[in-house]
Scaffold this active site. Structure first.
Site, PDB file in Angstrom:
ATOM      1  N   LYS A   8      53.719  44.546  39.515  1.00  0.00           N
ATOM      2  CA  LYS A   8      53.509  44.788  40.957  1.00  0.00           C
ATOM      3  C   LYS A   8      52.959  43.533  41.598  1.00  0.00           C
ATOM      4  O   LYS A   8      52.349  42.692  40.926  1.00  0.00           O
ATOM      5  CB  LYS A   8      52.525  45.947  41.199  1.00  0.00           C
ATOM      6  CG  LYS A   8      51.116  45.789  40.599  1.00  0.00           C
ATOM      7  CD  LYS A   8      50.101  45.032  41.423  1.00  0.00           C
ATOM      8  CE  LYS A   8      48.761  44.880  40.711  1.00  0.00           C
ATOM      9  NZ  LYS A   8      47.849  43.886  41.279  1.00  0.00           N
ATOM     10  N   PRO A  90      53.316  38.181  32.443  1.00  0.00           N
ATOM     11  CA  PRO A  90      52.075  37.479  32.102  1.00  0.00           C
ATOM     12  C   PRO A  90      50.867  38.426  32.177  1.00  0.00           C
ATOM     13  O   PRO A  90      50.802  39.278  33.072  1.00  0.00           O
ATOM     14  CB  PRO A  90      51.977  36.374  33.149  1.00  0.00           C
ATOM     15  CG  PRO A  90      53.358  36.186  33.653  1.00  0.00           C
ATOM     16  CD  PRO A  90      54.032  37.526  33.548  1.00  0.00           C
ATOM     17  N   THR A  91      49.978  38.263  31.234  1.00  0.00           N
ATOM     18  CA  THR A  91      48.819  39.167  31.104  1.00  0.00           C
ATOM     19  C   THR A  91      47.630  38.657  31.926  1.00  0.00           C
ATOM     20  O   THR A  91      47.415  37.451  32.018  1.00  0.00           O
ATOM     21  CB  THR A  91      48.438  39.242  29.619  1.00  0.00           C
ATOM     22  OG1 THR A  91      49.550  39.772  28.928  1.00  0.00           O
ATOM     23  CG2 THR A  91      47.258  40.141  29.385  1.00  0.00           C
ATOM     24  N   ALA A  93      47.099  38.613  35.083  1.00  0.00           N
ATOM     25  CA  ALA A  93      47.644  37.680  36.073  1.00  0.00           C
ATOM     26  C   ALA A  93      47.658  38.274  37.479  1.00  0.00           C
ATOM     27  O   ALA A  93      48.234  37.701  38.396  1.00  0.00           O
ATOM     28  CB  ALA A  93      49.064  37.293  35.663  1.00  0.00           C
ATOM     29  N   GLY A  94      47.050  39.458  37.645  1.00  0.00           N
ATOM     30  CA  GLY A  94      47.106  40.129  38.944  1.00  0.00           C
ATOM     31  C   GLY A  94      48.411  40.866  39.161  1.00  0.00           C
ATOM     32  O   GLY A  94      48.735  41.281  40.274  1.00  0.00           O
ATOM     33  N   GLY A  96      49.391  43.531  37.015  1.00  0.00           N
ATOM     34  CA  GLY A  96      49.277  44.913  36.547  1.00  0.00           C
ATOM     35  C   GLY A  96      50.164  45.275  35.371  1.00  0.00           C
ATOM     36  O   GLY A  96      50.459  46.455  35.159  1.00  0.00           O
ATOM     37  N   GLY A  98      49.731  45.424  32.102  1.00  0.00           N
ATOM     38  CA  GLY A  98      49.145  46.350  31.123  1.00  0.00           C
ATOM     39  C   GLY A  98      49.097  47.768  31.682  1.00  0.00           C
ATOM     40  O   GLY A  98      49.392  48.743  30.980  1.00  0.00           O
ATOM     41  N   SER A 100      51.104  49.006  33.846  1.00  0.00           N
ATOM     42  CA  SER A 100      52.477  49.510  33.887  1.00  0.00           C
ATOM     43  C   SER A 100      52.907  50.012  32.506  1.00  0.00           C
ATOM     44  O   SER A 100      53.518  51.081  32.377  1.00  0.00           O
ATOM     45  CB  SER A 100      53.402  48.387  34.372  1.00  0.00           C
ATOM     46  OG  SER A 100      54.717  48.845  34.510  1.00  0.00           O
ATOM     47  N   ASP A 132      44.884  50.452  38.516  1.00  0.00           N
ATOM     48  CA  ASP A 132      46.258  50.202  38.979  1.00  0.00           C
ATOM     49  C   ASP A 132      47.289  51.136  38.337  1.00  0.00           C
ATOM     50  O   ASP A 132      48.456  51.137  38.736  1.00  0.00           O
ATOM     51  CB  ASP A 132      46.678  48.771  38.600  1.00  0.00           C
ATOM     52  CG  ASP A 132      46.202  47.727  39.594  1.00  0.00           C
ATOM     53  OD1 ASP A 132      45.708  48.122  40.674  1.00  0.00           O
ATOM     54  OD2 ASP A 132      46.330  46.534  39.290  1.00  0.00           O
TER      55      ASP A 132
HETATM   56  C1  LIG Z   1      42.820  43.569  41.723  1.00  0.00           C
HETATM   57  C2  LIG Z   1      43.849  44.645  41.455  1.00  0.00           C
HETATM   58  O1  LIG Z   1      44.868  44.130  40.588  1.00  0.00           O
HETATM   59  C3  LIG Z   1      44.532  45.012  42.770  1.00  0.00           C
HETATM   60  O2  LIG Z   1      45.703  45.759  42.568  1.00  0.00           O
HETATM   61  C4  LIG Z   1      43.230  45.875  40.845  1.00  0.00           C
HETATM   62  O3  LIG Z   1      42.242  46.437  41.671  1.00  0.00           O
HETATM   63  C5  LIG Z   1      42.718  45.662  39.437  1.00  0.00           C
HETATM   64  O4  LIG Z   1      42.951  46.853  38.784  1.00  0.00           O
HETATM   65  P1  LIG Z   1      42.861  46.998  37.188  1.00  0.00           P
HETATM   66  O5  LIG Z   1      43.239  45.692  36.559  1.00  0.00           O
HETATM   67  O6  LIG Z   1      43.616  48.235  36.827  1.00  0.00           O
HETATM   68  O7  LIG Z   1      41.312  47.185  37.055  1.00  0.00           O
HETATM   69  P2  LIG Z   1      40.466  48.048  35.992  1.00  0.00           P
HETATM   70  O8  LIG Z   1      40.938  47.701  34.617  1.00  0.00           O
HETATM   71  O9  LIG Z   1      40.414  49.476  36.413  1.00  0.00           O
HETATM   72  O10 LIG Z   1      39.019  47.401  36.271  1.00  0.00           O
HETATM   73  C6  LIG Z   1      38.651  46.114  35.854  1.00  0.00           C
HETATM   74  C7  LIG Z   1      37.351  45.756  36.566  1.00  0.00           C
HETATM   75  O11 LIG Z   1      37.625  45.414  37.953  1.00  0.00           O
HETATM   76  C8  LIG Z   1      36.641  45.948  38.824  1.00  0.00           C
HETATM   77  N1  LIG Z   1      37.289  46.852  39.791  1.00  0.00           N
HETATM   78  C9  LIG Z   1      38.582  47.261  39.600  1.00  0.00           C
HETATM   79  C10 LIG Z   1      39.203  48.070  40.533  1.00  0.00           C
HETATM   80  C11 LIG Z   1      38.456  48.478  41.671  1.00  0.00           C
HETATM   81  N2  LIG Z   1      39.012  49.243  42.612  1.00  0.00           N
HETATM   82  N3  LIG Z   1      37.169  48.075  41.837  1.00  0.00           N
HETATM   83  C12 LIG Z   1      36.575  47.260  40.917  1.00  0.00           C
HETATM   84  O12 LIG Z   1      35.417  46.883  41.081  1.00  0.00           O
HETATM   85  C13 LIG Z   1      35.615  46.619  37.948  1.00  0.00           C
HETATM   86  O13 LIG Z   1      34.591  45.689  37.708  1.00  0.00           O
HETATM   87  C14 LIG Z   1      36.355  46.901  36.659  1.00  0.00           C
HETATM   88  O14 LIG Z   1      35.507  46.896  35.552  1.00  0.00           O
HETATM   89  N1  LIG Z   2      50.060  46.362  27.098  1.00  0.00           N
HETATM   90  C1  LIG Z   2      49.216  45.462  27.609  1.00  0.00           C
HETATM   91  N2  LIG Z   2      49.676  44.416  28.323  1.00  0.00           N
HETATM   92  C2  LIG Z   2      48.819  43.517  28.867  1.00  0.00           C
HETATM   93  N3  LIG Z   2      47.498  43.560  28.722  1.00  0.00           N
HETATM   94  C3  LIG Z   2      46.981  44.569  28.013  1.00  0.00           C
HETATM   95  C4  LIG Z   2      47.814  45.548  27.424  1.00  0.00           C
HETATM   96  N4  LIG Z   2      47.032  46.421  26.783  1.00  0.00           N
HETATM   97  C5  LIG Z   2      45.763  46.013  26.972  1.00  0.00           C
HETATM   98  N5  LIG Z   2      45.710  44.896  27.690  1.00  0.00           N
HETATM   99  C6  LIG Z   2      44.468  44.215  28.126  1.00  0.00           C
HETATM  100  O1  LIG Z   2      44.355  44.364  29.548  1.00  0.00           O
HETATM  101  C7  LIG Z   2      43.955  43.151  30.178  1.00  0.00           C
HETATM  102  C8  LIG Z   2      44.557  43.080  31.598  1.00  0.00           C
HETATM  103  O2  LIG Z   2      45.948  43.086  31.495  1.00  0.00           O
HETATM  104  P1  LIG Z   2      46.986  43.175  32.722  1.00  0.00           P
HETATM  105  O3  LIG Z   2      48.141  42.313  32.361  1.00  0.00           O
HETATM  106  O4  LIG Z   2      47.261  44.563  33.109  1.00  0.00           O
HETATM  107  O5  LIG Z   2      46.158  42.472  33.873  1.00  0.00           O
HETATM  108  P2  LIG Z   2      46.446  42.493  35.411  1.00  0.00           P
HETATM  109  O6  LIG Z   2      46.214  43.859  35.965  1.00  0.00           O
HETATM  110  O7  LIG Z   2      47.728  41.809  35.711  1.00  0.00           O
HETATM  111  O8  LIG Z   2      45.337  41.537  35.853  1.00  0.00           O
HETATM  112  P3  LIG Z   2      44.037  41.905  36.575  1.00  0.00           P
HETATM  113  O9  LIG Z   2      43.325  42.931  35.714  1.00  0.00           O
HETATM  114  O10 LIG Z   2      43.407  40.544  36.584  1.00  0.00           O
HETATM  115  O11 LIG Z   2      44.477  42.412  37.924  1.00  0.00           O
HETATM  116  C9  LIG Z   2      44.419  42.046  29.232  1.00  0.00           C
HETATM  117  O12 LIG Z   2      43.522  40.974  29.236  1.00  0.00           O
HETATM  118  C10 LIG Z   2      44.489  42.715  27.843  1.00  0.00           C
HETATM  119  O13 LIG Z   2      43.360  42.410  27.069  1.00  0.00           O
END
Ligand SMILES: C[C@](O)(CO)[C@H](O)COP(=O)(O)OP(=O)(O)OC[C@H]1O[C@@H](n2ccc(N)nc2=O)[C@H](O)[C@@H]1O
Ligand SMILES: Nc1ncnc2c1ncn2[C@@H]1O[C@H](COP(=O)(O)OP(=O)(O)OP(=O)(O)O)[C@@H](O)[C@H]1O
Length: 267
Positions: A8, A90-91, A93-94, A96, A98, A100, A132
């Site tokens: 996303k 890419p992991t 990376a913003g 989502g 993981g 997904s 996410d």
């Molecule tokens: C920045 C975004 O990518 C925008 O879509 C998301 O909000 C991130 O969502 P995500 O990677 O699924 O995040 P989570 O794995 O649930 O949370 C990781 C960390 O981000 C912070 N977090 C996340 C989502 C949210 N609404 N508020 C937060 O403060 C929290 O410190 C949490 O411990």
């Molecule tokens: N299947 C998976 N693919 C990617 N990362 C995974 C997976 N399972 C667990 N993880 C953990 O989740 C973390 C975040 O991965 P993801 O790629 O979803 O980040 P993101 O949502 O793109 O980035 P951010 O959390 O910065 O928004 C990784 O650092 C990894 O340790």
């Protein structure tokens, strides 16, 4: 059975308030992008998880695919499965990726074992795995509020436009990015901006993370500036970074970004 979990991008992202559970309420538009992983799940005598493709930090035992399986195995008593993930997105990376993978694991298991879980059931399970995650239960543009799991369908008219996603080799911690932000009420209604011609987005559609993340990592801000130089109608960082995307009328020569990981395709 095989699925292709997409990533996303966020069209606008406002961090609205800090909550008592430590998370933040946000407002964003999630747009699915067909840069996908490949996920295969088949019934087996013993549960296993294998992986190919790009590396994922952390232990395989903590992979979100396995955590999604364990969630449904506990609540619905499903038999063992063999899960294989070919990682492309890419992991951290913003994008989502993981989240997904987790949502698509729930979807595949629901289909394979005829669990008859509704979209709402799947979204509730997904939300326990990550903020996410619920978005990826359906692959349609959505306005996300709450922690990201309160979703409303939205029309985004980007038909015929080209997307370029540029992921530099920089890792931004999501938790740190949230903690560096001062939450504020959005000044403009997101749905209204999305309905405007794309020429208005540059002025009005903002990602609140950009200011602090660009200050810490100027190279990310430079990619956004380059995308505008190359003729993007709109460019922005996705999520908390480090991926930056640009929206164009026609394909551009992406070789200028060859030091980064790049995806390009139709919206
Ligand atoms: C920045 C975004 O990518 C925008 O879509 C998301 O909000 C991130 O969502 P995500 O990677 O699924 O995040 P989570 O794995 O649930 O949370 C990781 C960390 O981000 C912070 N977090 C996340 C989502 C949210 N609404 N508020 C937060 O403060 C929290 O410190 C949490 O411990
Ligand atoms: N299947 C998976 N693919 C990617 N990362 C995974 C997976 N399972 C667990 N993880 C953990 O989740 C973390 C975040 O991965 P993801 O790629 O979803 O980040 P993101 O949502 O793109 O980035 P951010 O959390 O910065 O928004 C990784 O650092 C990894 O340790």
């Amino acid at each position: 059975m095989i699925a292709f979990p997409p990533c996303k991008i966020n069209l606008g992202l406002h961090v609205v308030s800090k909550r008592s559970d430590g998370f933040h309420d946000l407002e964003t538009c999630f747009l699915p992008v067909p840069w996908t992983d490949i996920l295969e799940i088949i019934p087996a005598t013993q549960t296993s998880f294998t992986r190919t493709g790009t590396t994922i930090p952390g232990n395989d035992a903590d992979n979100l695919c396995l955590r999604a399986y364990q969630l449904l195995a506990t609540s619905h008593n499903i038999p063992p499965v063999s899960i294989h993930l070919h990682k492309v997105i890419p992991t951290g990376a913003g994008l989502g990726g993981g989240s997904s993978d987790a949502a698509h694991t729930l979807r595949l298991l629901n289909t394979i074992f005829n669990l008859n879980l509704s979209t709402e059931d799947l979204m509730n399970h997904a939300a326990t795995l990550g903020s996410d995650c619920a978005f990826f239960v359906q692959d349609n543009p959505m306005i996300g509020r709450g922690r990201g799991e309160v979703l409303t369908p939205v029309e985004v008219n980007l038909k015929g436009k080209y997307l370029v996603l540029v992921k530099p080799d920089i890792h931004v911690s999501t938790a740190a990015a949230y903690s560096n932000i001062k939450p504020a009420t959005p000044q403009h209604e997101l749905e209204k901006i999305l309905n405007m011609p794309i020429g208005h987005w540059k002025e009005l559609l903002c990602n609140d993370f950009e200011r602090t993340v660009f200050a810490q990592y100027p190279a990310i801000g430079s990619i956004k500036a380059q995308l505008y130089e190359f003729g993007a109608h709109y460019a922005s960082m996705s999520g908390s970074g480090a991926t930056v995307f640009g929206i164009f009328d026609s394909p551009i020569d992406v070789s200028q970004f060859s030091q980064h990981t790049v995806w390009t395709g139709l919206c």
